[in-house]
Motif scaffolding. Sequence first.
Motif, short mmCIF file in Angstrom:
data_model
loop_
_atom_site.label_atom_id
_atom_site.label_comp_id
_atom_site.label_asym_id
_atom_site.label_seq_id
_atom_site.Cartn_x
_atom_site.Cartn_y
_atom_site.Cartn_z
N ILE A 166 40.09 34.62 37.13
CA ILE A 166 39.03 34.75 36.12
C ILE A 166 39.01 33.52 35.22
O ILE A 166 37.94 32.94 34.95
CB ILE A 166 39.24 36.03 35.29
N PHE A 167 40.19 33.12 34.73
CA PHE A 167 40.25 31.98 33.80
C PHE A 167 40.16 30.64 34.53
O PHE A 167 39.64 29.67 33.98
CB PHE A 167 41.56 32.05 32.99
N GLN A 168 40.64 30.59 35.78
CA GLN A 168 40.65 29.32 36.50
C GLN A 168 39.31 29.01 37.18
O GLN A 168 38.86 27.87 37.19
CB GLN A 168 41.77 29.33 37.55
N LYS A 169 38.68 30.04 37.76
CA LYS A 169 37.51 29.79 38.61
C LYS A 169 36.20 30.29 38.02
O LYS A 169 35.16 29.63 38.17
CB LYS A 169 37.71 30.45 39.99
N ILE A 222 39.16 40.19 43.03
CA ILE A 222 40.32 39.32 42.77
C ILE A 222 41.60 40.08 43.06
O ILE A 222 41.71 41.29 42.79
CB ILE A 222 40.31 38.85 41.30
N ASN A 223 42.57 39.34 43.56
CA ASN A 223 43.92 39.86 43.72
C ASN A 223 44.68 39.58 42.43
O ASN A 223 44.92 38.44 42.07
CB ASN A 223 44.61 39.19 44.91
N THR A 266 47.30 43.75 42.94
CA THR A 266 46.34 44.74 43.42
C THR A 266 44.96 44.11 43.49
O THR A 266 44.54 43.42 42.56
CB THR A 266 46.31 45.97 42.49
N VAL A 267 44.27 44.35 44.59
CA VAL A 267 42.91 43.80 44.74
C VAL A 267 41.94 44.70 43.97
O VAL A 267 41.85 45.90 44.23
CB VAL A 267 42.52 43.72 46.22
N SER A 294 38.04 47.95 38.72
CA SER A 294 38.33 49.12 39.56
C SER A 294 38.92 48.62 40.86
O SER A 294 38.47 47.60 41.41
CB SER A 294 37.04 49.91 39.83
N SER A 295 39.93 49.32 41.35
CA SER A 295 40.58 48.87 42.59
C SER A 295 39.60 48.99 43.76
O SER A 295 38.77 49.89 43.81
CB SER A 295 41.83 49.70 42.86
#
Length: 522
Positions: free
Chosen positions: A243-246, A258-259, A265-266, A285-286
């Motif tokens: 989230i912060f990087q991409k 995202i993992n 957890t994905v 949500s998973s």
Amino acid sequence: MPIPIHESHHAPGALKRLPLLKASAFFIAAVCLCLCGLLYLQLEQSRRHDLALAEVASSNLTRAMAQQAEDTFMKADLVLTSLADWIQADGYDRMQLSRLQKTFSRRVQSLQQLHGIFLFDRQGQWVITSFDDLPHGSGVADREYFQFHQQNVSSLAHIGPAIRSRENGEWIIPVSKRVNDDHGNFTGVLLAGIKMAYFDEFFKSFSIDEHGAMFLARTDGTLLARRPFLESQIGTSVAQGAIFQKHLPLANAGNAMINSVVDDTVRLYGYRQLEAYPLVVSAASSRDAILKDWYENAFQSSVIVALVILGIGLFGWVFIHQVRDGGRIEADLRTAQEALELIATHDSLTGLANRRLFERALDIEFGRGARQGSALSLIMLDIDFFKSYNDNYGHVAGDHCLAEVARALKSYCQRNADLAVRYGGEEFAALLPDTDIHGAMVIAEQIRRSVIDKNISHSGSPTGHVTVSLGCYSFVPSGRDSVEVFIQRADAALYQAKHSGRNRTAVLSMEGGVETLTRSDR
């Protein structure tokens, strides 16, 4: 020269049988692949639909979280701004302390998210708190928020990393403002502590799956609050997460699968950066929970399609085996027909063509010779003294003798159009298309010598071994010729050879309409 009695009615079927088998297998495979393809498309469309709905829900959830978080911090910010203005205008001498403490307490009571309000002097010591008793200790000069305001002249509210309150040990998120004197010099810090439990309760008000997650973090990735709450993770950095990087560098709000860097957890994350404060909220949500119903439908659909494919496969297997069996039966019938045709057109003892095939070949070659203007020759040959041979040596030896003579005859009928025939009993014939009388005579002599070279003993023959007599006739068909006359003339030449002493070749030629006989006795 293989000339079948009948045109084969099975040949077209034979040519179509293999493509039919391949076409059947291809069709069955294509149906199965189409079913699998349709299942894949349907499941993929359903999966995308479920994910799209989850993205909408996630976006709505993060929007609500962002609004609530912004309202929470804004209320604390407004309280701190009004108090900071008051303190900077009136100071906080002894006469003001009691009044300020009561004001602090009332403001905390009016805002349920507040843990407490604190005023620290320039050394970081407690001056006023919303609590009744003033804490004692080394102060807060070591706190991040205090050092921030010492070093920054900004009057904006600062949101620091989550800390444990030194008042009662409760987890709080510090919202602080710098307090200056009339000349803008640093005189202390005003702090409002927001209960982390407030955000925990707020997060619990939303319905997410047991593997879902929600968090509040600073824009530098420092985790402030999280559901599920894990004390060990508070204050840690998630700045290396996707989230912060991409995603945040490209858009202030969005969704992404995202993992998690926290628990691997994905999840489908919805994220949003607050407009008024350097904070980020996210709700996730998973993937397994989002696609739970889809997994069940996919399993049921896959089982149904698998059963259908199994049924088609079994039907196809039976059908293909029936086609193969039909092909084998047809091949056996063709083989049997060919065997029957061979029996009907060839002599079983010698393997040569019989009179039936000979007559058909004559009709064909008469027509071809007439069209092409080519010579057609016939050699008739008879085993000399064969009755005596049978009487002396028996019918088994006689059959062996016939077979040997047949091999000698056949060995000189090498062209595809040549036909070696057992004409009847011990009499044989050789039909030679595109051969004139000289060629026929050469071949006849080769056959006669070949029989002699076999050296088959024959006590009833003057030579002491089996010999043959041969008659040759050749003409160019005109289209109006008689097959019977053609055979009679070759037979007449054979008769002349036998009448002249046997073991010789006679040639019947037509000169000026008169038949003359010539003999060759070698």
